[in-house]
Scaffold this active site. Sequence first.
Site, PDB file in Angstrom:
ATOM      1  N   GLU A   1       0.834  -1.203   0.000  1.00  0.00           N
ATOM      2  CA  GLU A   1       0.000   0.000   0.000  1.00  0.00           C
ATOM      3  C   GLU A   1       0.873   1.259   0.000  1.00  0.00           C
ATOM      4  O   GLU A   1       1.770   1.401   0.813  1.00  0.00           O
ATOM      5  CB  GLU A   1      -0.931  -0.001   1.223  1.00  0.00           C
ATOM      6  CG  GLU A   1      -1.823  -1.228   1.309  1.00  0.00           C
ATOM      7  CD  GLU A   1      -2.784  -1.371   0.129  1.00  0.00           C
ATOM      8  OE1 GLU A   1      -2.942  -0.398  -0.631  1.00  0.00           O
ATOM      9  OE2 GLU A   1      -3.368  -2.463  -0.030  1.00  0.00           O
TER      10      GLU A   1
ATOM     11  N   CYS B   1      -8.054  -1.788   7.665  1.00  0.00           N
ATOM     12  CA  CYS B   1      -6.651  -1.805   7.266  1.00  0.00           C
ATOM     13  C   CYS B   1      -6.195  -0.410   6.878  1.00  0.00           C
ATOM     14  O   CYS B   1      -5.098   0.021   7.240  1.00  0.00           O
ATOM     15  CB  CYS B   1      -6.427  -2.784   6.115  1.00  0.00           C
ATOM     16  SG  CYS B   1      -6.568  -4.494   6.660  1.00  0.00           S
TER      17      CYS B   1
ATOM     18  N   HIS C   1      -1.016  -5.841   2.268  1.00  0.00           N
ATOM     19  CA  HIS C   1      -2.214  -6.685   2.199  1.00  0.00           C
ATOM     20  C   HIS C   1      -1.821  -8.050   1.641  1.00  0.00           C
ATOM     21  O   HIS C   1      -1.069  -8.133   0.665  1.00  0.00           O
ATOM     22  CB  HIS C   1      -3.268  -6.053   1.279  1.00  0.00           C
ATOM     23  CG  HIS C   1      -4.361  -5.340   2.016  1.00  0.00           C
ATOM     24  ND1 HIS C   1      -4.658  -4.017   1.798  1.00  0.00           N
ATOM     25  CD2 HIS C   1      -5.245  -5.782   2.962  1.00  0.00           C
ATOM     26  CE1 HIS C   1      -5.680  -3.671   2.589  1.00  0.00           C
ATOM     27  NE2 HIS C   1      -6.053  -4.720   3.291  1.00  0.00           N
TER      28      HIS C   1
HETATM   29  N1  PCA Z   1      -8.405  -6.895   6.452  1.00  0.00           N
HETATM   30  C1  PCA Z   1      -9.392  -5.847   6.537  1.00  0.00           C
HETATM   31  C2  PCA Z   1      -9.418  -5.461   7.988  1.00  0.00           C
HETATM   32  C3  PCA Z   1      -8.698  -6.519   8.724  1.00  0.00           C
HETATM   33  C4  PCA Z   1      -8.017  -7.311   7.690  1.00  0.00           C
HETATM   34  O1  PCA Z   1      -7.212  -8.221   7.895  1.00  0.00           O
HETATM   35  C5  PCA Z   1      -9.111  -4.689   5.583  1.00  0.00           C
HETATM   36  O2  PCA Z   1      -8.545  -4.904   4.517  1.00  0.00           O
HETATM   37  O3  PCA Z   1      -9.474  -3.550   5.892  1.00  0.00           O
END
Ligand code: PCA
Length: 214
Positions: free
Chosen positions: A80, A143, A164
Amino acid sequence: MKPILVTGFEPYGGMTSNPAFQAMQTLDGSNIGGRPIVGRVLPVSMAKIHDAIGAVLREIDPAAVISLGLAPGEPVIRIERVGLNLADFSLTDNEGSWLQDKPVSGNGPAARWATVPVRGIYDALLADGIPARLSVTAGTYLCNACLYSFLEALDGRIPMGFIHVPMTPELVCEEIRAGRDKTDERNPPPSMELSRIIAAVRIVINHTVFTALV
Ligand code: PCA
């Protein structure tokens, strides 16, 4: 030597595991690039995340922070670039809260850049045979709130980034069996083995240690 803080989220959305949590747990207590790794879990709760981040930073006093989250449907490791000052959920959080059009932080800027070397991390992952991509949004759920809140709290003092990860094959099976998978049978949800996710996070940390820390 100050440690590297790795955070992972608890399960959410009816799932019984979260590969971000599993990767964090596996790396907790290990050593990467000469730095101790300290892992901590974060709540999938808008009401709790801000204070949880403040508390973990006071407790650990890290040299860098790498936060991990699950991105269902994502086939590769996703680096990200930016956190947005926006909370706009498509499912409730673990406390039952549903936020729409809300800021993550009352008086912050619209966005904050991740402070890890995102391009270098991307190149390092690809060089080691791990599919990855740079991403311009971490979404508008927890996240993203985690990324934005860490960046706000740290204010550029130490490197901080958000990764992610895809679902594991086991989690895909669980989603299919629970009837939560919306894709058709010719396009099953993508996944990545947990061992490969962990290898990717090691590379992310190693690259950050060797290029962004003195
Ligand atoms: N993924 C979610 C919130 C917690 C997680 O592991 C997200 O992408 O926001």
